[in-house]
Scaffold this active site. Sequence first.
Site, PDB file in Angstrom:
ATOM      1  N   GLY A   1       0.778  -1.237   0.000  1.00 34.19           N
ATOM      2  CA  GLY A   1       0.000   0.000   0.000  1.00 34.19           C
ATOM      3  C   GLY A   1       0.808   1.284   0.000  1.00 34.19           C
ATOM      4  O   GLY A   1       0.338   2.311   0.488  1.00 34.19           O
ATOM      5  N   SER A   2       1.999   1.271  -0.598  1.00 33.52           N
ATOM      6  CA  SER A   2       2.759   2.535  -0.611  1.00 33.52           C
ATOM      7  C   SER A   2       2.110   3.553  -1.561  1.00 33.52           C
ATOM      8  O   SER A   2       2.080   4.756  -1.258  1.00 33.52           O
ATOM      9  CB  SER A   2       4.234   2.299  -0.960  1.00 33.52           C
TER      10      SER A   2
ATOM     11  N   ARG B   1     -15.274 -15.385  -9.865  1.00 30.49           N
ATOM     12  CA  ARG B   1     -15.044 -13.932  -9.930  1.00 30.49           C
ATOM     13  C   ARG B   1     -16.327 -13.123  -9.776  1.00 30.49           C
ATOM     14  O   ARG B   1     -16.338 -12.081  -9.155  1.00 30.49           O
ATOM     15  CB  ARG B   1     -14.378 -13.564 -11.265  1.00 30.49           C
TER      16      ARG B   1
ATOM     17  N   MET C   1      -4.103  -7.014  -7.082  1.00 29.78           N
ATOM     18  CA  MET C   1      -3.581  -8.061  -7.950  1.00 29.78           C
ATOM     19  C   MET C   1      -4.634  -9.111  -8.329  1.00 29.78           C
ATOM     20  O   MET C   1      -4.334 -10.294  -8.443  1.00 29.78           O
ATOM     21  CB  MET C   1      -2.355  -8.719  -7.289  1.00 29.78           C
TER      22      MET C   1
ATOM     23  N   HIS D   1       0.511   1.116 -13.114  1.00 38.46           N
ATOM     24  CA  HIS D   1       1.265  -0.047 -13.600  1.00 38.46           C
ATOM     25  C   HIS D   1       2.750   0.301 -13.631  1.00 38.46           C
ATOM     26  O   HIS D   1       3.115   1.380 -14.118  1.00 38.46           O
ATOM     27  CB  HIS D   1       0.776  -0.432 -15.004  1.00 38.46           C
TER      28      HIS D   1
ATOM     29  N   ASP E   1      -4.081  -4.062 -18.394  1.00 39.51           N
ATOM     30  CA  ASP E   1      -3.013  -3.065 -18.541  1.00 39.51           C
ATOM     31  C   ASP E   1      -3.125  -2.283 -19.859  1.00 39.51           C
ATOM     32  O   ASP E   1      -2.118  -1.997 -20.524  1.00 39.51           O
ATOM     33  CB  ASP E   1      -1.630  -3.723 -18.404  1.00 39.51           C
TER      34      ASP E   1
ATOM     35  N   GLU F   1       6.090   6.507  -9.166  1.00 41.39           N
ATOM     36  CA  GLU F   1       4.673   6.124  -9.004  1.00 41.39           C
ATOM     37  C   GLU F   1       4.009   7.010  -7.957  1.00 41.39           C
ATOM     38  O   GLU F   1       2.877   7.468  -8.128  1.00 41.39           O
ATOM     39  CB  GLU F   1       4.557   4.651  -8.574  1.00 41.39           C
TER      40      GLU F   1
END
Length: 219
Positions: free
Chosen positions: A16-17, A69, A94, A113, A149, A178
């Site tokens: 979680g950065s 899902r 993820m 990404h 992506d 990021e």
Amino acid sequence: MIVRRKRTAILISGRGSNMSSLIAAARSPDFPAEIALVLSNRPDAPGLATAKSQGLATAAVDHKIYAGREAFEGSLQAMLDAHYIDFICLAGFMRLLTASFVERWRGRMINIHPAILPSYKGLHTHERALADGVKIHGCTVHFVVPEMDSGPIIAQSAVPVLDYDTPDTLGARVLAQEHIIYPLALELATSERVWIDGNRVVGAAKDGGERRLVVPEPD
Ligand code: GAR
């Protein structure tokens, strides 16, 4: 003028950065998004504890207990509804999302990404960039579309690949970028200063005239 800040959920799976960089930016009262929920598919994600310690609403929807899902995403959607979420940031989340979930959030969900898309989609981006011997690598924030992506790019940042880089040293250089571009991209996307035009993200000129490509505007 900001009418109402977008109630934003950050979806994480781990450390979680990037989440922390978004939380920090959104603490400013004139930021167009407020972090209304941090949600993880992993109950033990360290980022959940970080968010909780900062007084934010958190939730876990453990993908492992669902048969598929669709069932997992049903619970995800219920949690987002319960918190009146307007906008989603995927930040190291993820799990692949189904086309129907993505379509429901089209234009209202963005992802970070760790590569200069459309190069290096998927996993292990730093290892693959080093194996290819590229001299430039970086990161991308984009609107989410059903193809993994892919989707209109809001912001990118490039870093040099140095001679003796390892995946860890290169990854750390990318991660620092990021943390800069994700808040910028969230601000752009939720301030309604940008439009999606085909596969491009474009903004209006300040005078409301001709459109141009989005670049973060200096203050
Ligand atoms: C980040 O590097 C992010 O770009 C990457 O996972 C890391 C999460 O770190 N995301 C992906 O690879 C998505 N395909 P964080 O939990 O410290 O933000």
